[in-house]
Scaffold this motif. Sequence first.
Motif, PDB file in Angstrom:
ATOM      1  N   ASN A  86      24.613  14.932 -44.087  1.00 19.01           N
ATOM      2  CA  ASN A  86      25.838  14.568 -43.017  1.00 19.01           C
ATOM      3  C   ASN A  86      25.075  15.133 -41.608  1.00 19.01           C
ATOM      4  O   ASN A  86      25.542  16.398 -41.571  1.00 19.01           O
ATOM      5  N   HIS A  87      24.266  14.729 -41.145  1.00 18.94           N
ATOM      6  CA  HIS A  87      23.520  15.426 -39.906  1.00 18.94           C
ATOM      7  C   HIS A  87      24.364  15.813 -38.807  1.00 18.94           C
ATOM      8  O   HIS A  87      24.101  16.810 -38.157  1.00 18.94           O
ATOM      9  N   ALA A  88      25.557  15.024 -38.811  1.00 18.38           N
ATOM     10  CA  ALA A  88      26.511  15.470 -37.605  1.00 18.38           C
ATOM     11  C   ALA A  88      27.322  16.500 -37.803  1.00 18.38           C
ATOM     12  O   ALA A  88      27.142  17.309 -36.878  1.00 18.38           O
ATOM     13  N   LYS A  89      27.556  16.675 -39.013  1.00 20.06           N
ATOM     14  CA  LYS A  89      27.855  17.975 -39.350  1.00 20.06           C
ATOM     15  C   LYS A  89      26.985  19.255 -39.426  1.00 20.06           C
ATOM     16  O   LYS A  89      27.366  20.377 -38.979  1.00 20.06           O
ATOM     17  N   PRO A  93      24.900  20.141 -33.021  1.00 20.71           N
ATOM     18  CA  PRO A  93      24.271  20.088 -31.586  1.00 20.71           C
ATOM     19  C   PRO A  93      24.817  21.179 -30.673  1.00 20.71           C
ATOM     20  O   PRO A  93      24.141  21.532 -29.758  1.00 20.71           O
ATOM     21  N   ASN A  94      26.260  21.440 -30.719  1.00 20.52           N
ATOM     22  CA  ASN A  94      26.710  22.239 -29.620  1.00 20.52           C
ATOM     23  C   ASN A  94      26.984  23.734 -30.063  1.00 20.52           C
ATOM     24  O   ASN A  94      27.787  24.338 -29.484  1.00 20.52           O
ATOM     25  N   ARG A 115      16.348  21.399 -32.867  1.00 22.49           N
ATOM     26  CA  ARG A 115      17.028  20.967 -31.878  1.00 22.49           C
ATOM     27  C   ARG A 115      16.507  21.579 -30.306  1.00 22.49           C
ATOM     28  O   ARG A 115      16.523  20.825 -29.360  1.00 22.49           O
ATOM     29  N   LYS A 122      16.680  12.722 -33.278  1.00 21.63           N
ATOM     30  CA  LYS A 122      17.397  11.447 -33.722  1.00 21.63           C
ATOM     31  C   LYS A 122      17.466  11.512 -35.459  1.00 21.63           C
ATOM     32  O   LYS A 122      16.232  11.397 -35.923  1.00 21.63           O
ATOM     33  N   LYS A 125      21.177   6.863 -40.256  1.00 22.77           N
ATOM     34  CA  LYS A 125      22.444   6.880 -40.679  1.00 22.77           C
ATOM     35  C   LYS A 125      22.779   7.788 -41.788  1.00 22.77           C
ATOM     36  O   LYS A 125      23.542   8.400 -41.928  1.00 22.77           O
ATOM     37  N   GLY A 127      20.660   9.971 -43.190  1.00 21.41           N
ATOM     38  CA  GLY A 127      20.158  11.412 -42.842  1.00 21.41           C
ATOM     39  C   GLY A 127      18.939  11.834 -43.723  1.00 21.41           C
ATOM     40  O   GLY A 127      18.641  13.135 -43.891  1.00 21.41           O
TER      41      GLY A 127
END
Length: 144
Positions: A86-89, A93-94, A115, A122, A125, A127
């Motif tokens: 799960n790359h979003a988790k 990025p912030n 990053r 990028k 989907k 990961g």
Amino acid sequence: MRAITYIINNPVDISDIVTLILDYITSGHCVDEDVIFEIKVILNELIVNAVLHGNKCNDCKRAYVTFKIIDNYLYVRVMDEGNGFNHAKTAMPNKDLDCVNNLYCDHGRGLVIVRQLCDKIKFNKCGNKVSIIKNLELQQPKNV
């Protein structure tokens, strides 16, 4: 330039592949030492993640590193044969390194560093594939 792909069969190959890519970049382009160092960090982090975390050091699985240079930009794609993550988790990025250090004891910092060093990153989907763009020209530090 056509894209070049290297296949990584085991963790021992990582250093050799990084060296080959850096040699190719420096042989055809005048790139500042600081940028070369940043590219080395990016490549090491992404490839190690693919082999260790993605493929779980399974000798039957491969990692693939593809790169090309267009108009003074380095394009790199690293893909493994793992299930992804799960790359979003995880990539957060912030978040800064201090925050990540408090959340993760033994992992999680590499993608935060990558990053910061890339112009763009990028993930696919699931990961198991990451693509980055890196300007080969030395950038002026941003005022904080």
